[in-house]
Design a protein around this motif. Structure first.
Motif, PDB file in Angstrom:
ATOM      1  N   UNK A   1       0.861  -1.189   0.000  1.00  0.00           N
ATOM      2  CA  UNK A   1       0.000   0.000   0.000  1.00  0.00           C
ATOM      3  C   UNK A   1       0.888   1.226   0.000  1.00  0.00           C
ATOM      4  N   UNK A   2       0.557   2.201  -0.847  1.00  0.00           N
ATOM      5  CA  UNK A   2       1.286   3.465  -0.933  1.00  0.00           C
ATOM      6  C   UNK A   2       0.269   4.592  -1.086  1.00  0.00           C
ATOM      7  N   UNK A   3       0.470   5.692  -0.368  1.00  0.00           N
ATOM      8  CA  UNK A   3      -0.467   6.819  -0.480  1.00  0.00           C
ATOM      9  C   UNK A   3       0.212   8.084   0.025  1.00  0.00           C
ATOM     10  N   UNK A   4      -0.410   9.210  -0.276  1.00  0.00           N
ATOM     11  CA  UNK A   4       0.027  10.484   0.266  1.00  0.00           C
ATOM     12  C   UNK A   4      -1.108  11.067   1.105  1.00  0.00           C
ATOM     13  N   UNK A   5      -0.748  11.853   2.104  1.00  0.00           N
ATOM     14  CA  UNK A   5      -1.752  12.579   2.871  1.00  0.00           C
ATOM     15  C   UNK A   5      -1.111  13.859   3.383  1.00  0.00           C
ATOM     16  N   UNK A   6      -1.924  14.724   3.976  1.00  0.00           N
ATOM     17  CA  UNK A   6      -1.384  15.937   4.578  1.00  0.00           C
ATOM     18  C   UNK A   6      -1.754  15.979   6.053  1.00  0.00           C
ATOM     19  N   UNK A   7      -0.948  16.662   6.833  1.00  0.00           N
ATOM     20  CA  UNK A   7      -1.128  16.727   8.286  1.00  0.00           C
ATOM     21  C   UNK A   7      -1.571  18.136   8.673  1.00  0.00           C
ATOM     22  N   UNK A   8      -2.680  18.209   9.406  1.00  0.00           N
ATOM     23  CA  UNK A   8      -3.247  19.488   9.831  1.00  0.00           C
ATOM     24  C   UNK A   8      -3.113  19.692  11.331  1.00  0.00           C
ATOM     25  N   UNK A   9      -3.163  20.942  11.735  1.00  0.00           N
ATOM     26  CA  UNK A   9      -3.320  21.335  13.146  1.00  0.00           C
ATOM     27  C   UNK A   9      -4.611  22.134  13.246  1.00  0.00           C
ATOM     28  N   UNK A  10      -5.632  21.553  13.860  1.00  0.00           N
ATOM     29  CA  UNK A  10      -6.934  22.217  13.948  1.00  0.00           C
ATOM     30  C   UNK A  10      -7.626  21.829  15.256  1.00  0.00           C
ATOM     31  N   UNK A  11      -8.492  22.723  15.733  1.00  0.00           N
ATOM     32  CA  UNK A  11      -9.279  22.440  16.933  1.00  0.00           C
ATOM     33  C   UNK A  11     -10.572  23.244  16.890  1.00  0.00           C
ATOM     34  N   UNK A  12     -11.683  22.571  17.190  1.00  0.00           N
ATOM     35  CA  UNK A  12     -12.963  23.291  17.252  1.00  0.00           C
ATOM     36  C   UNK A  12     -13.001  24.165  18.503  1.00  0.00           C
ATOM     37  N   UNK A  13     -13.712  25.271  18.473  1.00  0.00           N
ATOM     38  CA  UNK A  13     -13.813  26.104  19.679  1.00  0.00           C
ATOM     39  C   UNK A  13     -14.670  25.480  20.772  1.00  0.00           C
ATOM     40  N   UNK A  14     -15.682  24.698  20.385  1.00  0.00           N
ATOM     41  CA  UNK A  14     -16.629  24.162  21.370  1.00  0.00           C
ATOM     42  C   UNK A  14     -16.747  22.652  21.214  1.00  0.00           C
ATOM     43  N   UNK A  15     -16.392  21.933  22.275  1.00  0.00           N
ATOM     44  CA  UNK A  15     -16.548  20.480  22.275  1.00  0.00           C
ATOM     45  C   UNK A  15     -17.998  20.072  22.565  1.00  0.00           C
TER      46      UNK A  15
END
Length: 470
Positions: free
Chosen positions: A249-263
């Motif tokens: 298996x081979x693939x590409x992806x991107x890594x994000x830094x995110x957070x919702x304001x309200x859980x």
């Protein structure tokens, strides 16, 4: 009608559903996949605090037997991080693929009575004063509360209108499962050299999972990827490709830094990757989600037993700061790993070794990375132990604290009157007399403590719900 709907059957959703079912709460899991546990998941490390949470559910020893404990991490090429001094029964990082965690949690949730519906892609979600309505391709479900544990592309989050602020940290990360001709020098092999980064971990079935990134060649996620490109980047970062072959298996992806304001939005909650995503550095993503679930599950069960609804607001006040902290620390690690210049990398190594040579700094860094160092805010005037992680202590009459937590009850260490809450509180004498009486929450944090137990019953009403008749 279920009392709680959990959207998503990944680790976060499964732990949450299993907790609720074991607490006697009716719970339905809605999962868009077809029921097969994927071997393409990215998580490979289970940290000490997560193992403690699994220990409190009787699963840790099984999982440890399925993985490889790693007591020392090597970062930035030559900087060693010794986990052996962690104040935990699990002074290591357990290397095991995410699907092993999912398998144990799924088995537990089903055994406890959780219902699961596969192929149930969520189309719409709405809420009113009495409950939540979730519409899937297969039908309509109704419950008093719902939890979105449906990952980065969360349909629940979008239905709530919650923004997901942040940015992509790394684009065009290469991901592959390969066989190796040569064994890497470390169980986890990782290094960054400025224009290249690579990470290799055993998959457990003869294959290894490889992450790699090339500063010189950033392309869209759907760009073709072949094994030669992966080999070349790995050689630059690690000095060898260890004879990579037979990529399944081979693939590409991107890594994000995110957070919702309200859980929390009314009767609906977000957990795991639906609420926060981080860079893969430090391996904290799955761990943070599992600990979200452990925090939320007992609170939902308590409110359904009569505890004030305000208890559910503490999910936001306790877990949102942790998610923010993980986002910052993992972001700092990945940025340090990506330093391009040789001089910058030399300074990075010197600074890391210097920091880790100071005992207090080293202990704080390791405690945060492993999760054992996080504490929750306590009300004004509360005992200093309130909100802290409860250590796994022996109990009078035998056994350990985390064994006593396995029936999803609170554990009271000390003598006090719990009339009316006997079904929700396990009372045990301390193995060593002296000290305050301590009420440990089902998630292994101190909910109340004191030498004068007159405040215990009001605390139980706030935390455990309305007392039953004696």
């Amino acid at each position: 009608m279920s009392e709680v709907i959990v959207v998503g059957a990944g680790p976060t959703g499964l732990l949450l559903a299993g907790d609720l079912a074991e607490s006697g709460v009716g719970v339905t899991i809605l999962e868009r996949r077809d029921g097969r546990i994927s071997n393409l998941s990215r998580a490979f490390g289970v940290h000490a605090r997560t193992l403690e949470q699994l220990d409190a559910r009787g699963l840790a020893d099984q999982l440890v037997a399925m993985g490889a404990p790693l007591g020392r991490l090597r970062v930035f090429g030559r900087v060693d991080v010794d986990l052996g001094a962690l104040p935990s029964r699990f002074p290591y990082l357990l290397v095991t693929p995410q699907y092993n965690v999912e398998h144990l949690l799924l088995e537990r949730a089903l055994k406890a009575g959780a219902a699961i519906e596969y192929g149930a892609e969520v189309l719409e979600l709405s809420q009113d004063a009495t409950g939540v309505t979730v519409t899937t391709k297969n039908g309509v479900h109704r419950a008093g509360h719902a939890v979105g544990a449906d990952g980065f592309h969360s349909t629940v989050r979008r239905a709530l209108g919650q923004p997901f602020p942040g940015k992509s940290v790394l684009k065009s990360i290469m991901l592959a499962d390969v066989r190796l001709t040569e064994a890497p020098p470390e169980l986890l092999t990782v290094n960054g050299v400025g224009d290249a980064f690579a990470f290799i971990a055993p998959f457990g079935d003869g294959y290894h999972r490889v992450f790699a990134w090339d500063r010189r060649h950033v392309v869209p996620d759907d760009a073709p990827l072949d094994l030669d490109e992966l080999r070349e980047v790995t050689r630059r970062a690690l000095g060898s490709d260890f004879g990579m072959h037979d990529a399944r298996w081979l693939a590409r992806f991107h890594s994000d830094e995110r957070q919702v304001p309200d859980y929390r939005v009314g009767r609906v909650f977000l957990a795991g990757d639906a609420a926060h995503v981080h860079s893969p550095a430090g391996g904290q993503g799955m761990n943070t989600g599992l600990q979200d679930a452990a925090n939320l599950s007992w609170k939902l069960a308590s409110v359904l037993r009569g505890a004030p609804d305000a208890l559910l607001d503490t999910y936001q006040s306790e877990r949102h700061p942790v998610g923010r902290s993980v986002l910052r620390s993992s972001g700092a690690l990945i940025r340090a790993a990506m330093i391009e210049s040789a001089a910058g990398r030399a300074i990075r190594g010197f600074a890391a070794r210097r920091a880790l040579s100071v005992p207090k700094v080293r202990a704080r860094i390791i405690a945060q990375l492993s999760g054992v160092g996080y504490a929750y805010p306590a009300p004004g005037g509360a005992h200093e132990l309130v909100g802290t992680r409860a250590t796994d202590v022996p109990l009078g009459g035998g056994g350990r604290l985390y064994e006593a937590l396995r029936d999803r009850r609170f554990v009271l260490v000390g003598a006090a009157d719990v009339t009316g809450w006997q079904d929700r509180v396990h009372v045990s004498a301390p193995a060593t007399p002296g000290g305050p009486t301590v009420l440990v929450r089902p998630d292994g944090y101190v909910g109340w403590a004191g030498t004068d137990t007159t405040g215990l019953r009001p605390a139980l009403a706030e935390l455990a719900g309305t007392p039953t008749t004696a």
